[in-house]
Design a protein around this motif. Structure first.
Motif, mmCIF file in Angstrom:
data_model
loop_
_atom_site.group_PDB
_atom_site.id
_atom_site.type_symbol
_atom_site.label_atom_id
_atom_site.label_comp_id
_atom_site.label_asym_id
_atom_site.label_seq_id
_atom_site.Cartn_x
_atom_site.Cartn_y
_atom_site.Cartn_z
ATOM 1 N N GLN A 1 0.792 -0.111 18.683
ATOM 2 C CA GLN A 1 1.802 0.264 16.877
ATOM 3 C C GLN A 1 2.723 -1.803 16.756
ATOM 4 N N CYS B 1 -3.516 -5.261 7.413
ATOM 5 C CA CYS B 1 -4.143 -4.485 7.143
ATOM 6 C C CYS B 1 -4.669 -3.493 7.696
ATOM 7 N N CYS C 1 -3.520 -1.262 9.907
ATOM 8 C CA CYS C 1 -2.843 0.201 8.201
ATOM 9 C C CYS C 1 -4.184 0.929 8.971
ATOM 10 N N HIS D 1 -5.317 3.037 12.043
ATOM 11 C CA HIS D 1 -4.131 4.271 12.386
ATOM 12 C C HIS D 1 -3.707 4.592 11.216
ATOM 13 N N ASN D 2 -5.591 5.284 10.565
ATOM 14 C CA ASN D 2 -5.401 5.848 9.494
ATOM 15 C C ASN D 2 -4.071 5.274 8.436
ATOM 16 N N THR D 3 -3.454 4.396 7.908
ATOM 17 C CA THR D 3 -2.191 5.069 6.900
ATOM 18 C C THR D 3 -2.893 4.117 5.731
ATOM 19 N N LEU E 1 -2.386 3.374 2.034
ATOM 20 C CA LEU E 1 -1.358 3.445 1.669
ATOM 21 C C LEU E 1 -0.948 2.544 1.401
ATOM 22 N N ASP E 2 -0.841 2.610 2.600
ATOM 23 C CA ASP E 2 0.569 1.469 3.711
ATOM 24 C C ASP E 2 -0.739 -0.248 4.137
#
Length: 588
Positions: A242, A280, A283, A286-288, A290-291
């Motif tokens: 993070q 990328c 992201c 972290h399973n995001t 769309l970010d």
């Protein structure tokens, strides 16, 4: 597997950073006990084990020297953003922890001598790590299973004495009984090592952060980016993803605040590409997703106009292609790990875009690198460096570490640009394009997008045609023709048939040549009358067993070869009866 090009991201950027721990005092070749210990550390590590990368080294191994600490940044001007060896150094060369293994039981009769020898070994390790914050720990390999804590009075006395002699805290001394439960003990050990390593990386982050107060925004712009990147990378080594992501995002914004000029554009883009890749990747981790997609779009918008030197515009296209390909790879990897993609947002679009930029690169190179054969490669080679590698990522080999925007040596610059152009001339562009297109086709097939798949297969066919692999070109074009016939895309069909006719002419494939000619003369063909009559004349020649005239715009060397093939065909006049299936295509 094609060899890496200088557009590929370095391995150390793309791997998952793990804490680096070295083990000394183990003779894994001749000592069976030591071998068993080492195997327990590294053989079939399951996903639930702590993320550590282990290496066995001799006790007197020389670690990379630590530079003297800077007391002030006042007169310091950085020569670049990130050193090319820095990531590798912290992944594989500078350990967070060095563990000294030593065989010693608590009831050892010659305790004093052994204690001294152990302390000497620790001292040698400390000497070789001079100036580093690397932690040191000692593991005693013992034959007997230890008694529960507190019951063995001799053990606790001797442990305290040993810590004292080695200048260690009690938290850095461990016992490893060589018994049946070896793997269980090893897992407990490595969990303790992992905590020590995390403390080390935390200290490194603090150390880098402490430089900040000495920097000024005018002369130390590059250092802001460098330090932010280092903090993020150390956070990854500490498995704090993070905070790593937060710091990479800050570093990314700082790269785009740097004063950009034609001379440093490549370095800025290289670093922006590296940091974007990290953001990328995290992201997706972290399973995001769309970010990740949003970051990538922002990255492309910010960089697509940063072309740099106009004479090396093909480099920008190569760089853009690499960005899309790398994102496609990350997206694909995330899907394999369980992410769900959809028809309108899948890795295929990124590979397609990468192929588009690879095609643009090929076109730019054909214009910019179109030197006469009399132009020779510069000597001495402007791309050679003393060490064989660059000092900083993204710099020019002939002016490393020079940050002024006005070029002191225009002649050198000219030679540097020429050498890059001549090197680009030898790049097999078609191979790169075909690989990216076939990646895209595979994705569109998987996500059931038949028209995208067909569209890209035609591009692949045309690329094979330019690469003079006519058989593969025909195979692909033939496959798509059936779909376009059944759906009635006449203009597209005509265009593919025209390329297919060229291929069959250049290979002197009689039956295909007749079939495509007949279809191009038919009602469905959108060719103009004069083109149709040219094809008709050629068709009649072939039917009269004569050689047809070459198709327009074919490669002259290929035409010479095919004229010979046609001449051989005509003189042989062998099996001249063909059955042509006409029910599949439009009557004429």
């Amino acid at each position: 597997m094609t060899p890496p090009t200088h557009w590929d991201f370095p391995v150390e950027l793309c791997c998952r950073p793990m804490a680096f721990v070295t083990l000394t005092g183990l003779d894994v070749v001749y000592n069976a006990v030591h071998r068993a210990v080492w195997d327990a550390f590294c053989a079939n590590r399951r996903a639930d084990r702590v993320p550590i990368s282990f290496k066995v080294l001799p006790g007197d191994h020389e670690y990379p020297k630590c530079r003297t600490k800077r007391t002030s940044y006042e007169w310091y001007i950085p020569k670049g953003i990130l050193k090319t060896g820095w990531m590798n150094k912290h992944l594989n060369l500078v350990p967070a922890l060095v563990v000294v293994f030593y065989e010693l039981d608590w009831d050892e009769p010659q305790w004093k001598e052994k204690q001294l020898e152990c302390a000497t070994r620790v001292e040698i390790v400390r000497q070789s790590l001079q100036g580093r914050n690397t932690k040191v720990a000692v593991v005693l390999i013992q034959k007997k299973t230890p008694l529960p804590p507190g019951e063995d009075v001799i053990a606790s006395e001797r442990a305290a004495a040993l810590c004292n002699a080695c200048d260690l805290s009690g938290k850095s001394l461990f016992v490893l009984p060589h018994t049946d439960h070896l793997v269980g003990y090893i897992i407990r050990l490595e969990n303790a090592f992992y905590e020590h390593a995390q403390t080390y990386y935390y200290t490194e982050i603090r150390r880098v952060k402490s430089h900040k107060e000495f920097l000024n925004k005018t002369t130390h712009q590059l250092l802001f980016v460098r330090h932010q990147f280092k903090i993020a990378f150390f956070s990854e080594l500490k498995q704090d993803t993070q905070n790593a992501l937060k710091n990479y995002r800050t570093a990314y914004n700082l790269v785009h605040e740097l004063r950009a000029h034609e001379t440093n554009m490549l370095e800025i883009k290289t670093m922006a590409g590296f940091i974007n890749y990290k953001i990328c990747r995290l992201c997706f981790q972290h399973n995001t997703p769309l970010d990740a997609i949003a970051q990538f779009r922002k990255h492309i918008d910010l960089c697509k106009k940063k072309i740099g030197s106009a004479e090396l515009a093909f480099e920008h296209a190569a760089w853009m292609s690499k960005q899309f390909q790398a994102f496609g790879d990350l997206f694909d990897e995330a899907i394999k790990l369980g992410l769900t993609a959809i028809q309108t947002q899948n890795p295929g679009f990124y590979y397609q875009q990468a192929a588009y930029y690879a095609q643009e690169r090929k076109q730019l190179a054909s214009v910019l690198c179109n030197h006469d054969s009399s132009v020779t490669y510069p000597n001495p080679d402007p791309l050679e460096t003393q060490t064989g590698v660059l000092d900083f990522y993204g710099q020019r080999p002939w002016r490393q570490g020079i940050l002024s925007f006005d070029l002191s040596d225009p002649e050198k610059e000219k030679m540097g640009i020429l050498s890059l152009q001549l090197k680009e001339k030898n790049v097999l562009h078609s191979e790169l394009i075909i690989t990216l297109l076939s990646n895209a086709v595979a994705q569109f097939k998987k996500y059931k997008c038949p028209r995208m798949k067909s569209h890209l297969m035609i591009q692949m066919g045309e690329e094979y045609y330019y690469a003079k692999d006519y058989a593969k070109a025909l195979k692909l074009l033939d496959y798509v023709m059936c779909e376009y016939r059944s759906e009635g895309w006449w203009t597209l069909l005509t265009s593919i048939l025209t390329t297919a006719l060229k291929c069959s002419y250049l290979m002197a494939q009689l039956k295909d040549y007749i079939t495509y000619s007949l279809e191009l003369l038919g009602r469905a063909s959108t060719l103009k009358e004069d083109q149709k009559s040219r094809i008709e004349k050629n068709l009649i020649k072939v039917l009269m067993n004569e050689s047809p005239d070459p198709e327009p715009d074919c490669d002259s060397a290929a035409v010479k070869t095919s004229q010979k093939l046609w001449a051989d065909r005509v003189s042989l006049a062998g099996s001249n009866i063909f059955t042509i299936e006409v029910q599949d295509f439009i009557p004429f």
